[in-house]
Design an enzyme around this catalytic site. Structure first.
Site, PDB file in Angstrom:
ATOM      1  N   PHE A 239      14.632  -2.184 -19.523  1.00 28.10           N
ATOM      2  CA  PHE A 239      15.298  -3.387 -19.000  1.00 28.10           C
ATOM      3  C   PHE A 239      14.925  -4.663 -19.759  1.00 28.10           C
ATOM      4  O   PHE A 239      15.554  -5.694 -19.563  1.00 28.10           O
ATOM      5  CB  PHE A 239      15.188  -3.532 -17.482  1.00 28.10           C
ATOM      6  CG  PHE A 239      13.826  -3.450 -16.840  1.00 28.10           C
ATOM      7  CD1 PHE A 239      12.726  -4.134 -17.333  1.00 28.10           C
ATOM      8  CD2 PHE A 239      13.675  -2.701 -15.655  1.00 28.10           C
ATOM      9  CE1 PHE A 239      11.492  -4.072 -16.701  1.00 28.10           C
ATOM     10  CE2 PHE A 239      12.430  -2.624 -15.012  1.00 28.10           C
ATOM     11  CZ  PHE A 239      11.336  -3.319 -15.544  1.00 28.10           C
ATOM     12  N   HIS A 257       6.332  -8.133  -9.591  1.00 25.37           N
ATOM     13  CA  HIS A 257       4.865  -8.248  -9.423  1.00 25.37           C
ATOM     14  C   HIS A 257       4.070  -7.536 -10.530  1.00 25.37           C
ATOM     15  O   HIS A 257       2.860  -7.695 -10.604  1.00 25.37           O
ATOM     16  CB  HIS A 257       4.431  -7.771  -8.024  1.00 25.37           C
ATOM     17  CG  HIS A 257       4.354  -6.291  -7.850  1.00 25.37           C
ATOM     18  ND1 HIS A 257       3.668  -5.697  -6.801  1.00 25.37           N
ATOM     19  CD2 HIS A 257       4.873  -5.260  -8.575  1.00 25.37           C
ATOM     20  CE1 HIS A 257       3.761  -4.388  -6.901  1.00 25.37           C
ATOM     21  NE2 HIS A 257       4.487  -4.092  -7.955  1.00 25.37           N
TER      22      HIS A 257
HETATM   23  N1  SAM Z   1      11.255   0.074  -7.608  1.00 20.41           N
HETATM   24  C1  SAM Z   1      10.367   1.199  -7.379  1.00 20.41           C
HETATM   25  C2  SAM Z   1       9.643   1.072  -6.053  1.00 20.41           C
HETATM   26  O1  SAM Z   1       9.484  -0.049  -5.553  1.00 20.41           O
HETATM   27  O2  SAM Z   1       9.224   2.093  -5.528  1.00 20.41           O
HETATM   28  C3  SAM Z   1       9.364   1.386  -8.491  1.00 20.41           C
HETATM   29  C4  SAM Z   1       8.455   0.234  -8.780  1.00 20.41           C
HETATM   30  S1  SAM Z   1       7.317   0.599 -10.110  1.00 20.41           S
HETATM   31  C5  SAM Z   1       6.019  -0.473  -9.754  1.00 20.41           C
HETATM   32  C6  SAM Z   1       8.054  -0.126 -11.520  1.00 20.41           C
HETATM   33  C7  SAM Z   1       9.208   0.664 -12.093  1.00 20.41           C
HETATM   34  O3  SAM Z   1       9.759  -0.030 -13.221  1.00 20.41           O
HETATM   35  C8  SAM Z   1       8.800   2.038 -12.586  1.00 20.41           C
HETATM   36  O4  SAM Z   1       9.674   3.007 -12.107  1.00 20.41           O
HETATM   37  C9  SAM Z   1       8.882   1.895 -14.089  1.00 20.41           C
HETATM   38  O5  SAM Z   1       9.147   3.119 -14.737  1.00 20.41           O
HETATM   39  C10 SAM Z   1       9.988   0.890 -14.249  1.00 20.41           C
HETATM   40  N2  SAM Z   1       9.928   0.183 -15.529  1.00 20.41           N
HETATM   41  C11 SAM Z   1       8.839  -0.398 -16.068  1.00 20.41           C
HETATM   42  N3  SAM Z   1       9.161  -0.973 -17.260  1.00 20.41           N
HETATM   43  C12 SAM Z   1      10.472  -0.712 -17.448  1.00 20.41           C
HETATM   44  C13 SAM Z   1      11.383  -1.042 -18.489  1.00 20.41           C
HETATM   45  N4  SAM Z   1      10.979  -1.734 -19.554  1.00 20.41           N
HETATM   46  N5  SAM Z   1      12.662  -0.650 -18.351  1.00 20.41           N
HETATM   47  C14 SAM Z   1      13.072   0.051 -17.266  1.00 20.41           C
HETATM   48  N6  SAM Z   1      12.257   0.391 -16.254  1.00 20.41           N
HETATM   49  C15 SAM Z   1      10.973   0.014 -16.346  1.00 20.41           C
HETATM   50  C1  ASE Z   2       2.792  -1.394  -9.092  1.00 20.42           C
HETATM   51  C2  ASE Z   2       2.521  -1.084  -7.784  1.00 20.42           C
HETATM   52  C3  ASE Z   2       1.352  -0.446  -7.503  1.00 20.42           C
HETATM   53  C4  ASE Z   2       1.924  -1.089 -10.130  1.00 20.42           C
HETATM   54  C5  ASE Z   2       0.749  -0.442  -9.863  1.00 20.42           C
HETATM   55  C6  ASE Z   2       0.462  -0.105  -8.543  1.00 20.42           C
HETATM   56  C7  ASE Z   2       0.783   0.000  -6.283  1.00 20.42           C
HETATM   57  C8  ASE Z   2      -0.430   0.566  -6.601  1.00 20.42           C
HETATM   58  N1  ASE Z   2      -0.609   0.507  -7.958  1.00 20.42           N
HETATM   59  O1  ASE Z   2       3.928  -2.055  -9.366  1.00 20.42           O
HETATM   60  C9  ASE Z   2       1.363  -0.068  -4.932  1.00 20.42           C
HETATM   61  C10 ASE Z   2       0.729  -1.115  -4.077  1.00 20.42           C
HETATM   62  N2  ASE Z   2      -0.617  -0.780  -3.756  1.00 20.42           N
HETATM   63  C11 ASE Z   2      -1.636  -1.550  -4.159  1.00 20.42           C
HETATM   64  C12 ASE Z   2      -3.009  -1.102  -3.792  1.00 20.42           C
HETATM   65  O2  ASE Z   2      -1.465  -2.565  -4.775  1.00 20.42           O
END
Ligand code: SAM
Ligand code: ASE
Length: 347
Positions: A239, A257
Site C-alpha cells: 500500500f 498505529h
Molecule cells: N487490519 C488487520 C486487523 O486489524 O486485524 C491487520 C492489522 S496488522 C497490524 C497490519 C496489516 O497491514 C498486516 O496484515 C500487514 O500484512 C499489512 N501491511 C503491512 N504493510 C503493508 C504494505 N506495505 N502493504 C500492504 N499491506 C501491508
Molecule cells: C500491530 C498490532 C499488534 C503490530 C504489532 C502488534 C498487537 C500486538 N502486536 O499492529 C495487537 C495489540 N496488542 C498489543 C499488546 O499491543
C-alpha cells in the site's frame, strides 16, 4: 487523621510487581492444554488425572491448577471421595479453549512467545525510541513487516493474533457506524479477513476487497478464508508502493498505529486519491484519552507499539488531524466499550 490504606499496605504495587506471574500462569495453562483438556473431559478432574493424561508432574500440575482456581479461571469442587477436582469456568471454556468461536488462544500464544520476549527490552526501547527486533531476535528491523514476518510460522502466528481479537469485538467496530451505504469496501492491510467477513455478514449488499502483501493474501486464502465467498475479493500489493483499488470505503484497522505520522500521511493521501467522492475512510484503533490519563489498555499498547513497530497509539484529535491533513472531513468517533473504536471520515 485517617491514613489511606495504600500507605500501610501497598496492595496495588504488590499486584503490579507480580503481574508477570499472572500473565505467565495464564500463558502456560493455555499452552499446556489445561482448558482444552478439562473441556474435552466433560467432568471435573483431579490434579493427578490431568497430570497423567497430559504427561506432567502431579505436583507441578496441582500447583498450576490451584493457581488457575485463584485466578478464577477454574472452579474447584470436592468429589465423593473428598478429593479436590477442577473444572473450567464459563469464561475459560468460551475464551481459552482453542476451538471456541470466541477463542483468545492465539492472542495468548503470541503474547507468550513474541510480545513477552520483546518486552524484555522495554527499557532499551524507551532509551532509544525504537523497536527491539535486533536485540530480541537478532534480525534487522529495517523493514517492519519483514521483521514481524521473519518466518512463515511467525507470519501465521501474527495473522492468528490479528484474527483472534475480532472473535470478541469485530462486530462492535463494524456496527459502530451504519456502513450500509458503502457498496464497495477495501480493507487495507485486511490480513486474516476477519473484518471483511464481519462486513459481508452484517451488510448484505457490500463487496469487500482484502488488500495485503502477497504472502499474507496467500495465507489468508489458504488458511483463513478457504471457502469461496463471491463478496470477498483479494488484491495483493504494497500500500506504500502500488496503486490502491477504487472503493467507496477504505477500512484501516490497526494500520495507522504501526507507522509514524509521515508514513500515515503518505498512506492517507493515497487513500484520498483513490476514494470516490462522497466515500469514506473507517479507522479502527485503540484510542488514548486527550489528557493522557488513560485508558490503561491503550497506554500499554502504545508501549508495545514502541517495542514492536514504528508507530504509536493516538488520541482522537491526532487521528482527526491526520485525516484532515489528507483532505478528509466530517470526522466522527464511536467508542465501542471494547479495546478498539471506530472513526469515520468523508472525502
Ligand atoms: N487490519 C488487520 C486487523 O486489524 O486485524 C491487520 C492489522 S496488522 C497490524 C497490519 C496489516 O497491514 C498486516 O496484515 C500487514 O500484512 C499489512 N501491511 C503491512 N504493510 C503493508 C504494505 N506495505 N502493504 C500492504 N499491506 C501491508
Ligand atoms: C500491530 C498490532 C499488534 C503490530 C504489532 C502488534 C498487537 C500486538 N502486536 O499492529 C495487537 C495489540 N496488542 C498489543 C499488546 O499491543
Amino acid at each position: 487523621m485517617a491514613v489511606a490504606k495504600e500507605d500501610i499496605y501497598p496492595k496495588k504495587l504488590l499486584e503490579y510487581m507480580e503481574g508477570f506471574m499472572v500473565s505467565k500462569t495464564l500463558f502456560v495453562a493455555c499452552e499446556l492444554g489445561l482448558f482444552d483438556h478439562l473441556h474435552a473431559s466433560q467432568r471435573p478432574l483431579t490434579a493427578e488425572e490431568v497430570a497423567q493424561e497430559l504427561g506432567m508432574s502431579t505436583d507441578g500440575t496441582e500447583r498450576l491448577l490451584s493457581a488457575c482456581a485463584g485466578l478464577q479461571l477454574l472452579i474447584t469442587h470436592s468429589d465423593e471421595k473428598g478429593q479436590v477436582v477442577y473444572s473450567n469456568t464459563e469464561m475459560s471454556t468460551t475464551f481459552l479453549t482453542k476451538s471456541s468461536p470466541r477463542s483468545l488462544y492465539h492472542s495468548i500464544e503470541y503474547n507468550s512467545n513474541t510480545i513477552y520476549l520483546c518486552w524484555c527490552y522495554l527499557a532499551d526501547a524507551i532509551r532509544e525510541g525504537r523497536n527491539q527486533y535486533e536485540k530480541a531476535f537478532g534480525i534487522s528491523s529495517k523493514d517492519l513487516f519483514q521483521a514481524l514476518y521473519r518466518s512463515e510460522e511467525e507470519l501465521v502466528k501474527f495473522m492468528q493474533l490479528m484474527n483472534s481479537i475480532w472473535n470478541v469485538c469485530g462486530r462492535d467496530v463494524i456496527t459502530a457506524f451504519n456502513l450500509s451505504e458503502f457498496r464497495s469496501i477495501c480493507d487495507l492491510g485486511g490480513c486474516s479477513g476477519a473484518l471483511a467477513q464481519q462486513c459481508v455478514s452484517i451488510y448484505p449488499t457490500c463487496k469487500v476487497t482484502i488488500f495485503d502483501l502477497p504472502r499474507v493474501v496467500r495465507v489468508c486464502r489458504d488458511h483463513f478464508l478457504p471457502e469461496e465467498n463471491q463478496r470477498i475479493l483479494f488484491h495483493e500489493g504494497d500500500f506504500f508502493k502500488d496503486a490502491l483499488p477504487e472503493a467507496d470505503l477504505y477500512i484501516l484497522a490497526r494500520i495507522l498505529h504501526d507507522w509514524t505520522d509521515e508514513r500515515c500521511l503518505e498512506l492517507l493521501n493515497k487513500v484520498y486519491q483513490a476514494c470516490r467522492p462522497g466515500g469514506g475512510v473507517l479507522v479502527i484503533e485503540s484510542l488514548l484519552y486527550e489528557d493522557n490519563s488513560g485508558p490503561l489498555s491503550a497506554q500499554l499498547y502504545t508501549l508495545n507499539m514502541l517495542v514492536q513497530t514504528e508507530g504509536r497509539e493516538r488520541k482522537v484529535s491526532e487521528y482527526t488531524h491526520l485525516l484532515n491533513t489528507a483532505g478528509f472531513w466530517d470526522t466522527h468517533t464511536q467508542l465501542t466499550g471494547t479495546h478498539y473504536h471506530s472513526i469515520l471520515a468523508r472525502k
